[in-house]
Scaffold this active site. Structure first.
Site, PDB file in Angstrom:
ATOM      1  N   ARG A 240       0.857  -1.177   0.000  1.00 39.68           N
ATOM      2  CA  ARG A 240       0.000   0.000   0.000  1.00 39.68           C
ATOM      3  C   ARG A 240       0.894   1.228   0.000  1.00 39.68           C
ATOM      4  O   ARG A 240       1.955   1.234   0.642  1.00 39.68           O
ATOM      5  CB  ARG A 240      -0.903   0.035   1.240  1.00 39.68           C
ATOM      6  N   ASP A 264       3.716  -0.018  -7.487  1.00 44.13           N
ATOM      7  CA  ASP A 264       2.399  -0.391  -8.030  1.00 44.13           C
ATOM      8  C   ASP A 264       1.278   0.262  -7.234  1.00 44.13           C
ATOM      9  O   ASP A 264       0.132   0.239  -7.643  1.00 44.13           O
ATOM     10  CB  ASP A 264       2.248  -1.925  -7.978  1.00 44.13           C
ATOM     11  N   GLU A 269      -3.659   7.363  -4.671  1.00 39.85           N
ATOM     12  CA  GLU A 269      -4.001   6.763  -5.956  1.00 39.85           C
ATOM     13  C   GLU A 269      -5.520   6.761  -6.149  1.00 39.85           C
ATOM     14  O   GLU A 269      -6.248   6.685  -5.165  1.00 39.85           O
ATOM     15  CB  GLU A 269      -3.453   5.325  -6.049  1.00 39.85           C
ATOM     16  N   HIS A 288      -1.547   0.020  -9.882  1.00 40.03           N
ATOM     17  CA  HIS A 288      -2.155  -0.969  -8.974  1.00 40.03           C
ATOM     18  C   HIS A 288      -2.639  -2.210  -9.736  1.00 40.03           C
ATOM     19  O   HIS A 288      -3.825  -2.534  -9.752  1.00 40.03           O
ATOM     20  CB  HIS A 288      -3.312  -0.346  -8.182  1.00 40.03           C
ATOM     21  N   GLY A 290      -1.363  -5.318  -9.136  1.00 43.03           N
ATOM     22  CA  GLY A 290      -0.930  -6.508  -8.395  1.00 43.03           C
ATOM     23  C   GLY A 290      -1.764  -7.751  -8.681  1.00 43.03           C
ATOM     24  O   GLY A 290      -1.226  -8.809  -9.004  1.00 43.03           O
ATOM     25  N   SER A 291      -3.071  -7.637  -8.572  1.00 38.18           N
ATOM     26  CA  SER A 291      -3.915  -8.829  -8.714  1.00 38.18           C
ATOM     27  C   SER A 291      -4.591  -8.905 -10.083  1.00 38.18           C
ATOM     28  O   SER A 291      -5.489  -9.725 -10.282  1.00 38.18           O
ATOM     29  CB  SER A 291      -4.981  -8.840  -7.617  1.00 38.18           C
TER      30      SER A 291
HETATM   31  C1  8YV Z   1      -6.931  -5.645  -5.498  1.00 40.85           C
HETATM   32  C2  8YV Z   1      -5.252  -5.325  -3.608  1.00 40.85           C
HETATM   33  O1  8YV Z   1      -7.038  -5.619  -6.849  1.00 40.85           O
HETATM   34  O2  8YV Z   1      -6.498  -7.163  -2.817  1.00 40.85           O
HETATM   35  C3  8YV Z   1      -5.857  -6.172  -2.550  1.00 40.85           C
HETATM   36  O3  8YV Z   1      -5.672  -5.825  -1.368  1.00 40.85           O
HETATM   37  O4  8YV Z   1      -4.517  -4.467  -3.301  1.00 40.85           O
HETATM   38  C4  8YV Z   1      -5.523  -5.403  -5.076  1.00 40.85           C
HETATM   39  O5  8YV Z   1      -4.571  -6.178  -5.697  1.00 40.85           O
HETATM   40  C5  8YV Z   1      -7.875  -4.628  -4.968  1.00 40.85           C
HETATM   41  O6  8YV Z   1      -7.690  -4.370  -3.639  1.00 40.85           O
HETATM   42  C6  8YV Z   1      -9.309  -5.030  -5.239  1.00 40.85           C
HETATM   43  O7  8YV Z   1     -10.208  -4.425  -4.353  1.00 40.85           O
END
Ligand code: 8YV
Length: 322
Positions: A240, A264, A269, A288, A290-291
Site C-alpha cells: 500500500r 504499483d 491513488e 495498482h 498486483g492482482s
Molecule cells: C486488489 C489489492 O485488486 O487485494 C488487494 O488488497 O490491493 C488489489 O490487488 C484490490 O484491492 C481489489 O479491491
C-alpha cells in the site's frame, strides 16, 4: 419475491463471478462500474443483506455507523482491508472478510516485474523507443543493474512476501526478511531473519514491501530508514502506498542514494499521486495491477462468494478478519 439475500456489488466483477452471484443471490450490480460516494453507498445499501466491495470504497467509522442495520457483512473483493474501519465494524456487529491466497502469485509476479523493470530501466527504455529517441547503441548505453545473485529483502513475510521470495530465489538472490514474528523453518526456506526493520535494511540490494497498511506501518519507509539501505538499492512496493513516505523516497531517488524504485501502489491513488514521480526516470510506475490477471480476479470473486455463502448458511466464513 425471492428469499435469496440481497447483495450490493459495488464494482463491475468478472462475468463468471457475476453469473454465480445472479444464480445464488439477488445482486445489485454496477454495470457502469461507477465509483460510488459514501452517501450513494449508504443509500444503495437500503434493503441489502451484505455488501461485496473493493478497496476503492472506504468504510470509515462514520460510513459504517450510517449503514442500515439489515447489512450483516462486508465481503471484500481484496486481501487488504485497510479501507474498512474494522473496530467500527465490530462495534456494529458487521462481519468483514477478505480474499487471501488467491492473489499471492499474481502480486508476486508484479513485484518481480517491478524489480526487473526498475533494475533494467525498462520504462525509460520503452519511452525512448516509442518517442523515436533511440539513436545509437554503445557499451555504456542505458546500463542498469543485474539483480541475479544480489540480496532480496522482504518486509512482511506473509503469503505474498513468501511467494515473492520464492520467485526471487530463481534469480539466485539471497533472501533476507523482517516480520513481526519469525517464521517456522519450513516456511523460511533459508531466508535470513532480522529482528527489526533497521537490522534488515543494510542487507537489501532490493527491498520489497509486503506488509499490510496499519497504524503501525504508515510511513514505515521514511527518510531515516531509507538512509540505512546500501547505496544503489532498489525499492519495490506492491503493498500500500501509505507504507512509504513519498517525499523521502523521491529525495533518495533524486540524490542518487537509491538506484531506482518500482511502485504499483501510491498514496492518493489513482488521481492524486505525488506528481514528482512522473518526472523521475528512475521509477517504474504501474497503476495498482498486483492482482490484475483473469485467473486471479475470478479467484478473488469466488473467494468473496465462498465467504458470503458461509455467512448465509449460518457458518463461520473462512476469511473473517472482523
Ligand atoms: C486488489 C489489492 O485488486 O487485494 C488487494 O488488497 O490491493 C488489489 O490487488 C484490490 O484491492 C481489489 O479491491
Amino acid at each position: 419475491m425471492s428469499d435469496k439475500p440481497v447483495i450490493l456489488v459495488t464494482r463491475k466483477l468478472p462475468d463468471l463471478v457475476e453469473a454465480r452471484l445472479a444464480r445464488d443471490y439477488q445482486p445489485i450490480f454496477n454495470p457502469d462500474d461507477r465509483l460510488y460516494s459514501a452517501d450513494e453507498l449508504i443509500e444503495l445499501a437500503d434493503g441489502v443483506d451484505a455488501i461485496l466491495p473493493c478497496h476503492t470504497e472506504k468504510f470509515s467509522a462514520d460510513v459504517i455507523a450510517r449503514l442500515p442495520d439489515r447489512v450483516r457483512a462486508l465481503c471484500n473483493f481484496s486481501v487488504g482491508y485497510d479501507h474498512v474501519d474494522t473496530q467500527a465494524a465490530i462495534n456494529k456487529g458487521l462481519i468483514v472478510t477478505n480474499t487471501p491466497d488467491v492473489l499471492s502469485d499474481a502480486t508476486a509476479e508484479i513485484a518481480i516485474l517491478l524489480m526487473l523493470g526498475a533494475a533494467r530501466r525498462a520504462s525509460e527504455g520503452e519511452r525512448m523507443v516509442r518517442a523515436q529517441k533511440w539513436k545509437d547503441w554503445s557499451p555504456t548505453f542505458m546500463v542498469g543493474q543485474q539483480i541475479s545473485g544480489k540480496r532480496f529483502g522482504v518486509i512482511g513475510m506473509g503469503r505474498v512476501g513468501r511467494v515473492t521470495a520464492r520467485r526471487a530465489r530463481a534469480f539466485d538472490m539471497e533472501v533476507h526478511y523482517y516480520n513481526r514474528t519469525r517464521l517456522d523453518q519450513d516456511l523460511e526456506c533459508g531466508a535470513l531473519y532480522h529482528e527489526t526493520v533497521e537490522d534488515l535494511l543494510p542487507h537489501c540490494d532490493v527491498l520489497s514491501v509486503h506488509c499490510p497498511a496499519t497504524a503501525e506501518t504508515m510511513g514505515l519507509i521514511n527518510r531515516e530508514r531509507l538512509a540505512l539501505l546500501p547505496k544503489n538499492a532498489i525499492v519495490v512496493n506492491t503493498a500500500r502506498g501509505g507504507v512509504i513516505d513519498d517525499e523521502a523516497l523521491i529525495e533518495a531517488l533524486v540524490s542518487g542514494a537509491l538506484f531506482a524504485a518500482g511502485l504499483d501502489v501510491f498514496n492518493g491513488e489513482p488521481q492524486n499521486i505525488n506528481p514528482r514521480y512522473r518526472d523521475l526516470d528512475n521509477v517504474f510506475l504501474l497503476p495498482h495491477l498486483g492482482s490484475a490477471t483473469g485467473e486471479t480476479r475470478d479467484g478473488m470473486g469466488f473467494r468473496a462468494l465462498d465467504n458470503l455463502d458461509a455467512i448465509f448458511s449460518g457458518q463461520e466464513p473462512g476469511d473473517r478478519v472482523a
